[in-house]
Design an enzyme around this catalytic site. Sequence first.
Site, PDB file in Angstrom:
ATOM      1  N   ARG A 224       0.854  -1.192   0.000  1.00  0.00           N
ATOM      2  CA  ARG A 224       0.000   0.000   0.000  1.00  0.00           C
ATOM      3  C   ARG A 224       0.888   1.239   0.000  1.00  0.00           C
ATOM      4  NH1 ARG A 224      -3.615  -2.637  -1.484  1.00  0.00           N
ATOM      5  NH2 ARG A 224      -5.636  -3.022  -0.501  1.00  0.00           N
ATOM      6  N   HIS A 272      -1.638   1.048  -9.482  1.00  0.00           N
ATOM      7  CA  HIS A 272      -2.256   0.096  -8.551  1.00  0.00           C
ATOM      8  C   HIS A 272      -2.909  -1.082  -9.297  1.00  0.00           C
ATOM      9  CE1 HIS A 272      -4.118  -0.379  -4.295  1.00  0.00           C
ATOM     10  NE2 HIS A 272      -4.052  -1.552  -4.907  1.00  0.00           N
TER      11      HIS A 272
HETATM   12  P1  NAP Z   1      -1.751 -11.751   4.472  1.00  0.00           P
HETATM   13  O1  NAP Z   1      -1.926 -13.136   3.983  1.00  0.00           O
HETATM   14  O2  NAP Z   1      -2.619 -11.273   5.580  1.00  0.00           O
HETATM   15  O3  NAP Z   1      -0.208 -11.615   4.884  1.00  0.00           O
HETATM   16  C1  NAP Z   1       0.302 -10.511   5.533  1.00  0.00           C
HETATM   17  C2  NAP Z   1       1.744 -10.771   5.903  1.00  0.00           C
HETATM   18  O4  NAP Z   1       2.297  -9.579   6.459  1.00  0.00           O
HETATM   19  C3  NAP Z   1       1.900 -11.859   6.976  1.00  0.00           C
HETATM   20  O5  NAP Z   1       3.020 -12.662   6.708  1.00  0.00           O
HETATM   21  C4  NAP Z   1       2.119 -11.051   8.249  1.00  0.00           C
HETATM   22  O6  NAP Z   1       2.872 -11.702   9.244  1.00  0.00           O
HETATM   23  C5  NAP Z   1       2.900  -9.881   7.708  1.00  0.00           C
HETATM   24  N1  NAP Z   1       2.818  -8.735   8.613  1.00  0.00           N
HETATM   25  C6  NAP Z   1       1.727  -8.033   8.990  1.00  0.00           C
HETATM   26  N2  NAP Z   1       2.048  -7.063   9.866  1.00  0.00           N
HETATM   27  C7  NAP Z   1       3.387  -7.163  10.057  1.00  0.00           C
HETATM   28  C8  NAP Z   1       4.311  -6.473  10.863  1.00  0.00           C
HETATM   29  N3  NAP Z   1       3.946  -5.474  11.668  1.00  0.00           N
HETATM   30  N4  NAP Z   1       5.609  -6.857  10.809  1.00  0.00           N
HETATM   31  C9  NAP Z   1       6.005  -7.879  10.025  1.00  0.00           C
HETATM   32  N5  NAP Z   1       5.167  -8.590   9.235  1.00  0.00           N
HETATM   33  C10 NAP Z   1       3.875  -8.231   9.246  1.00  0.00           C
HETATM   34  O7  NAP Z   1      -1.932 -10.708   3.297  1.00  0.00           O
HETATM   35  P2  NAP Z   1      -1.823 -10.975   1.717  1.00  0.00           P
HETATM   36  O8  NAP Z   1      -3.062 -11.615   1.232  1.00  0.00           O
HETATM   37  O9  NAP Z   1      -0.529 -11.641   1.444  1.00  0.00           O
HETATM   38  O10 NAP Z   1      -1.815  -9.465   1.163  1.00  0.00           O
HETATM   39  C11 NAP Z   1      -0.814  -8.540   1.571  1.00  0.00           C
HETATM   40  C12 NAP Z   1      -1.163  -7.128   1.106  1.00  0.00           C
HETATM   41  O11 NAP Z   1      -0.898  -6.986  -0.303  1.00  0.00           O
HETATM   42  C13 NAP Z   1      -2.612  -6.705   1.224  1.00  0.00           C
HETATM   43  O12 NAP Z   1      -2.945  -6.354   2.549  1.00  0.00           O
HETATM   44  C14 NAP Z   1      -2.687  -5.522   0.267  1.00  0.00           C
HETATM   45  O13 NAP Z   1      -2.389  -4.325   0.965  1.00  0.00           O
HETATM   46  C15 NAP Z   1      -1.575  -5.806  -0.747  1.00  0.00           C
HETATM   47  N6  NAP Z   1      -2.111  -6.061  -2.101  1.00  0.00           N
HETATM   48  C16 NAP Z   1      -1.785  -5.178  -3.093  1.00  0.00           C
HETATM   49  C17 NAP Z   1      -2.259  -5.392  -4.376  1.00  0.00           C
HETATM   50  C18 NAP Z   1      -1.883  -4.477  -5.506  1.00  0.00           C
HETATM   51  O14 NAP Z   1      -2.429  -4.600  -6.598  1.00  0.00           O
HETATM   52  N7  NAP Z   1      -0.956  -3.584  -5.319  1.00  0.00           N
HETATM   53  C19 NAP Z   1      -3.062  -6.516  -4.658  1.00  0.00           C
HETATM   54  C20 NAP Z   1      -3.368  -7.369  -3.617  1.00  0.00           C
HETATM   55  C21 NAP Z   1      -2.885  -7.141  -2.345  1.00  0.00           C
HETATM   56  P3  NAP Z   1       2.330 -13.046   9.976  1.00  0.00           P
HETATM   57  O15 NAP Z   1       2.411 -14.110   8.899  1.00  0.00           O
HETATM   58  O16 NAP Z   1       3.283 -13.266  11.055  1.00  0.00           O
HETATM   59  O17 NAP Z   1       0.924 -12.759  10.400  1.00  0.00           O
HETATM   60  C1  GLV Z   2      -5.628  -4.685  -4.003  1.00  0.00           C
HETATM   61  O1  GLV Z   2      -5.001  -3.723  -3.771  1.00  0.00           O
HETATM   62  C2  GLV Z   2      -6.024  -5.665  -3.036  1.00  0.00           C
HETATM   63  O2  GLV Z   2      -5.905  -5.395  -1.824  1.00  0.00           O
HETATM   64  O3  GLV Z   2      -6.473  -6.752  -3.431  1.00  0.00           O
END
Ligand code: NAP
Ligand code: GLV
Length: 309
Positions: A224, A272
Amino acid sequence: MALLLKTDIERGDAWQRALHAADPDMTVHDWPYDGDPAEIEFALVWGPPRGALRRFADLKAIFSIGAGIDHLASDPELPDGVPVVRMVEPGLTAGMTEFVILGVLTHHRFMLDYAAQQRTRIWREIPQIAAARRRVGIMGLGVLGSEAADKVAALGFAVAGWSRSPKERPGISTFHGEAGLEPFLARSDILVCLLPLTVETEGILNARTFAALPRGAALVSTGRGGHVVEADLLAALDSGQIGGATLDVFREEPLPPESPFWAHPRVILTPHVASMTIPDSAAEAVVANIRRLRAGQPLHHVVDLRRGY
Ligand code: NAP
Ligand code: GLV
């Protein structure tokens, strides 16, 4: 009983078709909905206006159209006690893996330098570095980060991941917590951010973080925009501490025309689009989760709103 859908106008029809294919018996109402609020049992939304979901007193779950739920967690008037479910679906995961590979290879293969050379008609080879000697660090080892880590490691890169809690993953060096951050950064030639935006991670890509990276490291920012302290990143790019950046997310979106990132020679930016939820595969995931709830089983992928992800 029905599902209320709030998506962008371009993908509304695709979502309607996909949800109908996944469950022909489910009624889907598009946002805005002026009918009986008691009819709405589920909301599948991206960026609902603050407090707008409160009027649906019979909501059983709020499904985020994206993986990130910061657009919901930032609403202080979200209905109390209604579970919020993040998006986990194969299309979104595959898209992010593609984008991370693209970002890593762009910097690994000096594409910013070659693009600059092309503009000035310079034919010059830059010595190649073996993937095994290029250290990639992925912040966030969740659904998206862990899949991207595995696929980047499969290309031969030396991959590490950083998460909040300890993790073990074959072929990936793992670091966690505050104590693990500096050693993780110190070995990251290409840093990929795939963290959720939370109180703890806001501004995490700042001057201190950049200073802890090897000089000339590259950044791929796909979590983000709120993770990045933009003035610190510009300073790090201008000083050469950060050698190049792929930026997909920004504090203000759309990125204002006056932003210095648009024309920065060491930046590639995208609007994005690192990954998008694919209605066909996502509708199946949402409907399967609704069926779980109806069968009295716990929903998958419910977020902890206090933790912020
Ligand atoms: P997720 O499965 O919830 O994974 C989040 C990861 O971040 C986990 O490994 C978590 O640690 C770690 N984390 C959270 N807070 C932390 C902290 N304070 N210090 C260290 N590690 C931390 O999320 P996801 O599905 O992979 O998605 C991640 C993010 O990608 C989304 O929240 C979104 O913002 C972004 N995203 C962007 C796009 C785009 O198009 N740009 C698309 C989709 C998603 P733990 O494993 O220990 O809980
Ligand atoms: C996109 O930014 C998502 O969070 O899936």
